[in-house]
Enzyme design. Structure first.
Site, PDB file in Angstrom:
ATOM      1  N   ASP A   8       0.871  -1.165   0.000  1.00 57.66           N
ATOM      2  CA  ASP A   8       0.000   0.000   0.000  1.00 57.66           C
ATOM      3  C   ASP A   8       0.911   1.219   0.000  1.00 57.66           C
ATOM      4  O   ASP A   8       2.133   1.102  -0.149  1.00 57.66           O
ATOM      5  CB  ASP A   8      -0.982  -0.033   1.179  1.00 57.66           C
ATOM      6  CG  ASP A   8      -0.342   0.168   2.543  1.00 57.66           C
ATOM      7  OD1 ASP A   8       0.904   0.320   2.632  1.00 57.66           O
ATOM      8  OD2 ASP A   8      -1.081   0.177   3.540  1.00 57.66           O
ATOM      9  N   CYS A  65       3.174  -3.099   4.050  1.00 55.80           N
ATOM     10  CA  CYS A  65       2.358  -1.929   4.381  1.00 55.80           C
ATOM     11  C   CYS A  65       3.040  -1.228   5.553  1.00 55.80           C
ATOM     12  O   CYS A  65       4.184  -1.544   5.878  1.00 55.80           O
ATOM     13  CB  CYS A  65       0.911  -2.304   4.676  1.00 55.80           C
ATOM     14  SG  CYS A  65       0.608  -3.343   6.126  1.00 55.80           S
ATOM     15  N   THR A  67       2.610  -1.223   8.918  1.00 58.76           N
ATOM     16  CA  THR A  67       2.979  -2.098  10.034  1.00 58.76           C
ATOM     17  C   THR A  67       3.133  -3.556   9.613  1.00 58.76           C
ATOM     18  O   THR A  67       3.717  -4.351  10.343  1.00 58.76           O
ATOM     19  CB  THR A  67       1.907  -2.066  11.141  1.00 58.76           C
ATOM     20  OG1 THR A  67       0.681  -2.569  10.599  1.00 58.76           O
ATOM     21  CG2 THR A  67       1.725  -0.663  11.700  1.00 58.76           C
ATOM     22  N   HIS A  98       9.364 -24.103   9.393  1.00 57.61           N
ATOM     23  CA  HIS A  98       8.313 -24.744  10.192  1.00 57.61           C
ATOM     24  C   HIS A  98       6.915 -24.530   9.641  1.00 57.61           C
ATOM     25  O   HIS A  98       6.062 -25.410   9.805  1.00 57.61           O
ATOM     26  CB  HIS A  98       8.342 -24.221  11.631  1.00 57.61           C
ATOM     27  CG  HIS A  98       9.592 -24.578  12.356  1.00 57.61           C
ATOM     28  ND1 HIS A  98       9.695 -24.457  13.725  1.00 57.61           N
ATOM     29  CD2 HIS A  98      10.797 -25.049  11.940  1.00 57.61           C
ATOM     30  CE1 HIS A  98      10.911 -24.829  14.117  1.00 57.61           C
ATOM     31  NE2 HIS A  98      11.595 -25.192  13.038  1.00 57.61           N
ATOM     32  N   HIS A 133       6.257 -30.953  11.079  1.00 58.21           N
ATOM     33  CA  HIS A 133       5.532 -29.744  10.687  1.00 58.21           C
ATOM     34  C   HIS A 133       4.460 -30.013   9.638  1.00 58.21           C
ATOM     35  O   HIS A 133       3.514 -29.234   9.505  1.00 58.21           O
ATOM     36  CB  HIS A 133       6.511 -28.684  10.172  1.00 58.21           C
ATOM     37  CG  HIS A 133       7.613 -28.398  11.131  1.00 58.21           C
ATOM     38  ND1 HIS A 133       7.399 -27.783  12.352  1.00 58.21           N
ATOM     39  CD2 HIS A 133       8.934 -28.662  11.064  1.00 58.21           C
ATOM     40  CE1 HIS A 133       8.550 -27.677  12.992  1.00 58.21           C
ATOM     41  NE2 HIS A 133       9.496 -28.201  12.231  1.00 58.21           N
TER      42      HIS A 133
END
Length: 146
Positions: A8, A65, A67, A98, A133
């Protein structure tokens, strides 16, 4: 390997740095936006990028973006996506080993360019370990198929 990139407005500058790094590494990518400073909505870029990874058009994706939280939420709405919000090298490595993450998400207002480049390098080099996993990934896939 072919990568889809998206951001963004808050991630445009960092995404340009990541694209430059991919050029240097010789890794193919397409940047599907945005390329502006004006406010845009992260789902408009994160969801289409995630869909391209989910359909196999791209092997992996990198989303950025402000955060990283918004892009993570948006990408993880798409069936088959395991987007991981990463802010350090250790989790970049472990999320590939993992969790078999297929989208890397970073926050441009949280980390700097040098760290972002190390995260990208580590994440791209990472391989899924399988083993114990696999069962966890299969449980996620089964839940998505409900």
């Amino acid at each position: 390997m072919k990568i889809v990139l998206a951001s963004d407005h808050g991630g445009v500058e960092l995404l340009r740095e990541v694209a430059s790094q991919l050029d240097t590494l010789g890794i193919a990518y397409d940047n599907i936006g945005c390329d502006c400073a004006e406010s845009v909505d992260y789902p408009d870029y994160g969801i289409p990028a995630a869909e391209k990874v989910a359909t196999g058009t791209y092997d992996r994706g990198i989303l950025i973006c402000g955060t990283g939280i918004g892009m993570s939420i948006a990408a993880n709405k798409v069936k088959g996506i395991r987007a991981a919000l990463v802010h350090d090298v250790y989790t970049a490595r472990v999320t590939r080993e993992h969790n078999d993450s297929n989208i890397l998400v970073m926050g441009a207002r949280v980390i700097g360019v040098d760290l972002a480049k190390e995260i990208v390098k580590t994440w791209l080099a990472g391989e899924f370990e399988g083993g114990r996993h696999i069962n966890r990934i299969e449980k996620l896939s089964a839940y998505e198929s409900k």
